[in-house]
Enzyme design. Structure first.
Site, PDB file in Angstrom:
ATOM      1  N   TYR A 142       0.938  -1.120  -0.023  1.00  0.00           N
ATOM      2  CA  TYR A 142       0.048  -0.125  -0.030  1.00  0.00           C
ATOM      3  C   TYR A 142       0.910   1.367  -0.044  1.00  0.00           C
ATOM      4  CZ  TYR A 142      -3.405   3.501   1.308  1.00  0.00           C
ATOM      5  OH  TYR A 142      -4.257   4.743   1.427  1.00  0.00           O
ATOM      6  N   ASP A 237       9.171   3.141   0.307  1.00  0.00           N
ATOM      7  CA  ASP A 237       8.098   3.289   1.289  1.00  0.00           C
ATOM      8  C   ASP A 237       8.190   3.055   2.676  1.00  0.00           C
ATOM      9  OD1 ASP A 237       5.667   4.498   2.195  1.00  0.00           O
ATOM     10  OD2 ASP A 237       4.430   3.497   0.678  1.00  0.00           O
ATOM     11  N   LYS A 292       3.274   8.884   9.351  1.00  0.00           N
ATOM     12  CA  LYS A 292       2.914   8.318  10.492  1.00  0.00           C
ATOM     13  C   LYS A 292       3.921   8.834  11.498  1.00  0.00           C
ATOM     14  CE  LYS A 292       0.193   5.023   8.335  1.00  0.00           C
ATOM     15  NZ  LYS A 292       0.305   4.222   7.126  1.00  0.00           N
TER      16      LYS A 292
END
Ligand SMILES: *Cc1c(COP(=O)(O)O)cnc(C)c1O
Length: 461
Positions: A142, A237, A292
């Site tokens: 994702y 990522d 995050k």
């Protein structure tokens, strides 16, 4: 007093599905989402006044636990000086420096507001740098919800049973090649066929959006080798893993410390690294994205990497990217304070708690005779149900989706009624914080046997 039920129905009258991000709606487990009134440390409290041990951690940001007093104080102090200026601030430089100190190959850092923006910008940069259009991604990885990256995107779409998303033009998906994860032959074949047209390979260093799926030993290094050989950029990522699994993220754990798939035991923490580690690393990406934890719970993310590529961004270069709230003063101060407080002791505590909780859960499931597999990469872990997962493990998206996912709902709800909030989908990883201590581990241990029994008795729909 409001109940979760009334809060949800009122929300549904004005917000699609009652939520601002799909997984929050409990679609994967059924029932009513808890509307949160407050959170502190390892716990969240809902509008009915019930408190839960939280294993969602805002989906990753809450590395220090919720509402850490020093982070909150820093944000309050910054707020009193103004919420947003649309002009540069010194805090942005301090946070960029803190990022580079932990991840030394990140020579330049550009802040944005969400992980989606970070990966979107990384893709544009790679295309601008190479003059090529094709992007390679892996099924079950994702990278946020931008058009070109939603194909086979893992947890959110898997929970909803969606193949991808409506509203994405075919002309755009045609620029994204989706390959099976951990499949070296497929990746090599792809580069052989269209290597000269590939701008970048984007990947999660250790996928955590189809449950926890470890990369095969050498897999990430092979991505590096092929990208270099064909002039494509390697985009790591780390929106989820960055500053969470280790001070230097997944890259620190695998490329510096040599973590490989296997028993999560012994010394596998790289800890804080320095610039010399970049030269000694097994592989180094060209670009990396963070989100995050880097925002400490505020809307903040970053794209970072090689100076020569990053400097193609406007205003220096021709690749345009901008944001009214980018590098927001409250968000950057929350991120900066969070990184300052996330010392080795925090990582050691989080790692120890993750190991302990996974053992508690796995032992309870075994005692109840439930075939399962507890997979762990650093401090991230999740459970997979069924004989296939138990015997051969889960290494790609097909295997992740082939598990007995229907066993998760009763497991989740049993834990929830015992006051432990797991992620509301079997495809999400569990997040532990530095604030999880003995009391929380005891609460989880007390709740686990009943939850395991509920799984044992579950029937497929
Ligand atoms: C969460 C996540 C994103 C998207 O970040 P948002 O802030 O939700 O847009 C991208 N990549 C990975 C690996 C993620 O886990």
């Amino acid at each position: 007093m409001t109940t979760n039920e009334t809060a949800f129905s009122q929300a549904k009258a004005v917000i699609p599905g009652g939520v601002d991000s799909p997984v929050r709606a409990f679609g994967g487990v059924g029932g009513t989402p808890r509307f949160i009134a407050s959170a502190s440390g390892a716990r969240v409290t809902d509008v009915e006044g019930r408190s839960y041990v939280d294993l969602v951690g805002s989906w990753g940001p809450a590395l220090l636990g919720h509402a850490h007093p020093e982070v909150v104080a820093a944000v309050q102090e910054a707020a009193s000086r103004g919420l947003s200026f649309g002009a540069p601030t010194e805090t942005e430089t301090l946070l960029a420096s803190a990022v580079r100190e932990r991840v030394p190959f990140a020579q330049r850092v550009r802040f944005v507001s969400t992980g989606t923006e970070a990966t979107m910008t990384a893709i544009r940069l790679a295309r601008g740098a190479t003059g090529r259009d094709l992007i390679v991604k892996f099924a079950g990885n994702y990278h946020g919800h931008s058009d070109g990256l939603l194909a086979a995107a893992g947890s959110g779409v898997a929970t909803g049973g969606l193949p991808g998303s409506a509203g994405v033009p075919e002309a755009i998906t045609a620029q994204t090649i989706v390959l099976p994860y951990n499949d070296v032959d497929a990746l090599r074949a792809c580069f052989e066929q269209v290597g000269s047209a590939i701008a970048a390979v984007i990947f999660e260093g250790a996928p955590a959006n189809m449950g926890t799926v470890p990369p095969h030993p050498g897999w990430n290094r092979e991505i590096r080798r092929l990208c270099t050989a064909h002039g494509a950029l390697m985009i790591l990522d780390e929106v989820l893993t960055g500053f969470r699994v280790d001070p230097a993220g997944w890259w620190g754990l695998e490329a510096v410390a040599g973590w490989v798939d296997g028993a999560p035991s012994g010394r596998y923490s790289a800890g804080f690294v320095d610039a010399s580690c970049v030269e000694g690393a097994d592989w180094v990406p060209d670009l990396v994205t963070f989100g995050k934890v880097v925002g400490g719970g505020m809307p903040l993310a970053a794209v970072a990497g090689r100076a020569d590529v990053m400097d193609l961004l406007a205003p220096l270069g021709p690749v345009y990217q901008a944001g009214t709230l980018s590098g927001n003063p409250l968000a950057t101060v929350a991120g900066l304070r969070t990184l300052e407080l996330a010392d080795q002791g925090v990582y050691d505590r989080v790692n120890a708690s993750a190991q302990e909780i996974s053992t508690i859960v796995s032992d309870a499931l075994s005692a109840a005779g439930v075939a399962h597999r507890l997979q762990r990469t650093g401090s991230l872990f999740s459970v997979m149900f069924g004989e296939a997962a138990a015997s051969s493990g889960v290494y790609d998206y097909d295997q992740a989706r082939a598990q007995e996912a229907w066993r998760y709902a009763p497991f989740f709800h049993s834990f929830l009624s015992s006051g432990v909030a797991l992620p509301p989908s079997v495809y999400e990883v569990w997040f532990v914080s530095g604030a999880h201590g003995e009391a929380e581990l005891e609460a989880i241990a007390a709740a686990a046997p009943a939850a395991a029994q509920a799984v044992a008795q579950a029937q497929p729909e």
